[in-house]
Each structure stands twice: as C-alpha cells, then as structure tokens.
Scaffold this active site. Structure first.
Site, PDB file in Angstrom:
ATOM      1  N   VAL A   1       0.894  -1.148   0.000  1.00 45.78           N
ATOM      2  CA  VAL A   1       0.000   0.000   0.000  1.00 45.78           C
ATOM      3  C   VAL A   1       0.933   1.198   0.000  1.00 45.78           C
ATOM      4  O   VAL A   1       1.650   1.434   0.978  1.00 45.78           O
ATOM      5  CB  VAL A   1      -0.920   0.034   1.235  1.00 45.78           C
ATOM      6  CG1 VAL A   1      -1.861   1.236   1.153  1.00 45.78           C
ATOM      7  CG2 VAL A   1      -1.721  -1.252   1.349  1.00 45.78           C
ATOM      8  N   GLU A   2       0.944   1.929  -1.107  1.00 45.69           N
ATOM      9  CA  GLU A   2       1.906   3.027  -1.263  1.00 45.69           C
ATOM     10  C   GLU A   2       1.211   4.366  -1.076  1.00 45.69           C
ATOM     11  O   GLU A   2       0.204   4.655  -1.705  1.00 45.69           O
ATOM     12  CB  GLU A   2       2.568   2.944  -2.638  1.00 45.69           C
ATOM     13  CG  GLU A   2       3.261   1.608  -2.868  1.00 45.69           C
ATOM     14  CD  GLU A   2       4.269   1.649  -3.994  1.00 45.69           C
ATOM     15  OE1 GLU A   2       5.200   2.464  -3.938  1.00 45.69           O
ATOM     16  OE2 GLU A   2       4.098   0.878  -4.933  1.00 45.69           O
ATOM     17  N   GLY A   3       1.799   5.193  -0.209  1.00 46.13           N
ATOM     18  CA  GLY A   3       1.206   6.477   0.106  1.00 46.13           C
ATOM     19  C   GLY A   3       0.352   6.391   1.359  1.00 46.13           C
ATOM     20  O   GLY A   3      -0.862   6.261   1.298  1.00 46.13           O
TER      21      GLY A   3
END
Length: 495
Positions: free
Chosen positions: A82-84
C-alpha cells in the site's frame, strides 16, 4: 427488442446452424474483474445499475493483485505494497486494508533508510557507507531540483522532459551513471518505482509524485495470508453475493474463465463475443483490461476504434516489474534492524539489483525476494526457472564471498509480460503526456467505456489508482445512462 435484453449466441458444432438462447441480461457488461472492474461494478450498483455481468478471463478476481503459495506461505505475485500512507489525505486502499472497520491486514512499514550501509560490491563486500550516503544525498538534491523545475513547466506537457534530461540539466552524472554503485542507486530511485529507466520516464508526471505528495511518504508491505487480493474481495462483497463461510463469490453475474475476444458497438448497444463463441448483448460495456492487453489484438473492436483512441493507447508504456522469490535451506544473509533491504551494484545495470529478506514478514521461511524490471524482466521470462535460479545464486555468492551460500531449493518467477491476459505489470508515465492524453485514453467510444489504472490521471500504476479509476469511469457512464449527459468533453491539449 430493447438494447438491455441479453442474448447469448452459442455457435453449434454443425456448420451454418446456430442455437439461440435468450434471457433477461445485463444492462452493462464489465470486461475484467481486477480492482478497476470490480470498483466500477460497485459504483454502478450504488447508482442503481445492478443489471450487469462481469466477464473475467482468468479463474479468479483481482487481476494483477494475486497471491501464490510458495515455501509454505502465501506471497504476492503482483502488487505488494500500500503506497502512500500517513499523509494529509487518506489512501482509500489503506482505509480498507487497515483503517477503521477495514480488513486489518498484516502489514509492515518498509524502511529504506539504511541502504547506504547495505550496498554490496559486484565482487563482494560492502561499499563504504559514507560513500554511498553521498551518492544518495546528491540524488535527493537533484530530485528536489527536478520537482521545482517540474512545477514551472506548462501544464500541457509541451515542455516536459525525461527524468534523465533533468538530471543532466543539474549536472548530475553528466555522462550517465558510470560506476556500478551509481547505477544501482539510480536504479533504486527510479526503475524500482516506475519499472522503466529515467531516460523514458516523464519528469512532469513523476516529480513530485502525487501518490506520495497527497497520501504520504510511507509504504506498507502486505504479508497477510489472506492475500492483498482480499481488498478486491472486500469491494466485490459489497454488491456481489458471496458465501458467508468461505468468502467465495457465488454471484452468477460474475463469469470466470470467460475470455473476451471481440467487442462490437452500435448506436443502440454493444455485443461482446467470448472465446467460446458466446455473445452477450447489453446497453454498455466497460473495458477494464490492462493497457498491455489493449496494445495487443486479444480484444478486437468492431468497428475499429477511432484513430485518436488508438494513438492514446499507444502513447502510454506498459512496464514490466518482476518479483522473484527464492527459498533456501538456511539463512546466510544479515538480519536485524536496518537489514531488510540490500542492493547489488553490478556493472550491468538492473542485474538482480534490489533484494529483500523477510525476517519479520515470513519468519522462518528462509525466503529472499529480488526485483528486476524492463528488459531484464523480459529476458528472465523467456528462460527456464532453473537458469534464473542459477544466476541469482551466483550473484549472492559474489555478494557474500565469506559465507556458505547453498543452492536455492525453490523459485517463483511471475510472468506478467508473457501472460496474454496482462502483457505487463503496470503503466508508466511517458514524456509529454498530460491531462489531455489521460482524458483521451479514459474517454468512451460510443457505448464502450474504458477504465483501469492506466486511466488514472494522478495515480496510474498503483492499486489506489485502479480503484479510483473504476469509480471515475463508472461515473462517466452513470451520467450518460441515468442523466442523459452522454457528451464527454476533452479540453484541448493547451487549454
């Protein structure tokens, strides 16, 4: 006959005879059950458009989010982070994965702050930490200058340049990254995120990167045995019937192992033909196939898509990002705080460069992950797994010359590029593309609508981009179907 009436044509074995079966059918056909297709279906259902069918080519939902059993644990073949996270805005995927009322997935914050002390020379041993720190600091200075420069460029993209051109403007490695350590740091900074090198990646669309600018700089590795794909099931379960005990989708509107080969569109509706020669008719179709698939002839459109649409599809790059998992009979790599990620500085750019060990995520598994991209991904997909295993182990023996590095016992090599249902991993930002091109690639053609991470103007290439794109594309269709607002306006490139 109303366009919303579904007709299933089954071509019989005997030539010139066709058996025709009719039934109350979908008003909307969704092609593909990846995150964007499932997200679009949810949005349509919320708007009261529940007369739909989802045609999925594979035997599962999730698309490029896919777990696989390896070395006794479930690992992620595709999307893994999960990026950000932890920024001013909440990433919708993080809300589902670990937010209030979410799935409470088992996740781990990835710490890349110690790479300077974990960069290995081509023939073994570590680089001096201070030497690597200086290279990283200089890289970060140049990136900051690049972000400032990007903000001054015209929004049309007509002044856009490659990240590499920006580096040269800042006199950063004016002859290119010549040494192995320069190359691997450059690779980690760019290819490891975008799956393509700085010479082809757009400055304007990646610096600053909206994902981190809006949602936060942290990234969380998903290591849950339910799989990252449980997020897709979470979305699907909000409108598709599921088995309460197993969680499996039992809704007859989802049709797995159904390969779409042809989409015919008329002023009054659409006809979708599958590989087994069934034809589904509806009012509208939403195509959520990957950009890579759209760039092949797997799905043919009749009539052919207009030239502006074809050009927009080919203006984008479908990149390849390959995570190779290796199982060993014992651990020989350093463990402990600050040792999760390590780099191999080869004289051959992108040759088994970024490694990760799973002391926390999969304790006792004795598994390493090495990431390759682009041309190396394509090369590895075309050779045997045994050859790849031998190459990877040879690299590790060079990295740790004083250690007894055993042969790997298992290997898992995803082949996204070779798979005709994906033809790559995610889209990359090409030079000179801006809102105008994104509007074109997202724009409907008659009753044919398009969605997917590649249609997300700000977040293409990411899971949250696919999720939000499904919502956006569904809203465009809803405006037409429910509000009779069917004209899709694309502003001029320089407006």
């Amino acid at each position: 006959m109303k366009p919303s009436t579904a007709i299933v044509l089954v071509l019989g074995v005997v030539a010139q005879y066709v058996a025709l079966a009719t039934a109350a059918g979908p008003k909307v056909i969704i092609v593909g059950a990846g995150m964007s297709g499932i997200s679009a279906g949810k949005r349509l259902s919320e708007a009261g458009i529940t007369d739909l069918v989802i045609l999925e080519a594979t035997d599962r939902i999730g698309g490029r989010i896919h777990k696989e059993k390896f070395a006794g644990v479930n690992v992620e073949m595709g999307a893994n982070w999960v990026e950000g996270v932890n920024g001013d805005e909440m990433n919708p995927i993080w809300t589902m994965a670990n937010g209030t009322g979410g799935l409470n997935l088992r996740t781990f914050r990835s710490d890349f702050d110690h790479l300077a002390g974990n960069t290995y020379k081509q023939d073994g041993g570590l680089y001096d930490e201070k030497v690597v720190e200086k290279i990283i600091e200089r890289m970060e200075e140049v990136e900051e200058s690049g972000s400032k420069l990007s903000g001054t460029l015209h929004a049309s993209g007509q002044q856009d340049m490659s990240v590499m051109a920006m580096q040269r403007l800042n006199d950063h490695m004016p002859s290119g990254p010549a040494t192995p350590v320069d190359m691997v740091i450059d690779y980690y900074q760019h290819d490891f995120e975008f799956a393509e090198p700085p010479r082809v990646t757009s400055l304007q669309n990646t610096q600053p990167l909206p994902t981190f600018n809006n949602f936060g700089d942290d990234v969380y590795f998903v290591a849950d045995q339910r799989g990252y794909e449980s997020v897709v099931y979470h979305v699907a379960g909000q409108y598709l019937k599921t088995d309460r005990k197993s969680g499996a989708i039992t809704d007859p509107r989802l049709k797995l192992n159904t390969v779409v080969r042809e989409i015919t569109y008329f002023p009054s509706g659409v006809a979708v033909r599958t590989e087994d020669n069934k034809v589904y008719r509806a009012d509208y179709v939403v195509v959520s196939a990957s950009l890579g698939v759209l760039q092949t002839d797997l799905i043919r459109f009749k009539p052919q898509l207009p030239s502006w649409k074809i050009v927009s599809i080919y203006q984008f790059d479908m990149a390849v990002y390959t995570k190779i998992f290796l199982k060993f009979p014992k651990r020989f790599w350093p463990e402990g705080p600050g040792k999760e990620f390590f780099l191999y500085a080869s004289g051959r750019r992108g040759y088994f460069p970024v490694w990760q060990q799973f002391e926390k995520q999969y304790p006792g598994s004795n598994v390493l992950l090495v990431t390759v991209t682009d041309d190396e991904s394509r090369r590895i997909e075309q050779q045997s797994d045994n050859q790849t295993m031998a190459e990877a182990v040879a690299v590790l023996r060079k990295m740790f010359p004083g250690k007894e590095v055993p042969d790997a016992t298992e290997i898992l090599v995803p082949r996204w590029w070779s798979n005709r249902f994906f033809k790559g991993t995610f889209s990359n930002w090409p030079i000179g593309v801006n809102r105008y091109e994104y509007d074109l690639i997202r724009a409907p053609v008659g009753r044919v609508y398009f969605t997917g991470e590649h249609t997300s103007e700000k977040y293409n290439g990411y899971v949250h981009g696919a999720y939000l794109a499904g919502i956006d594309s569904a809203d465009i269709l809803i405006n037409c179907a429910k509000k009779k607002m069917c004209k899709y306006n694309v502003k001029g490139k320089h407006d």
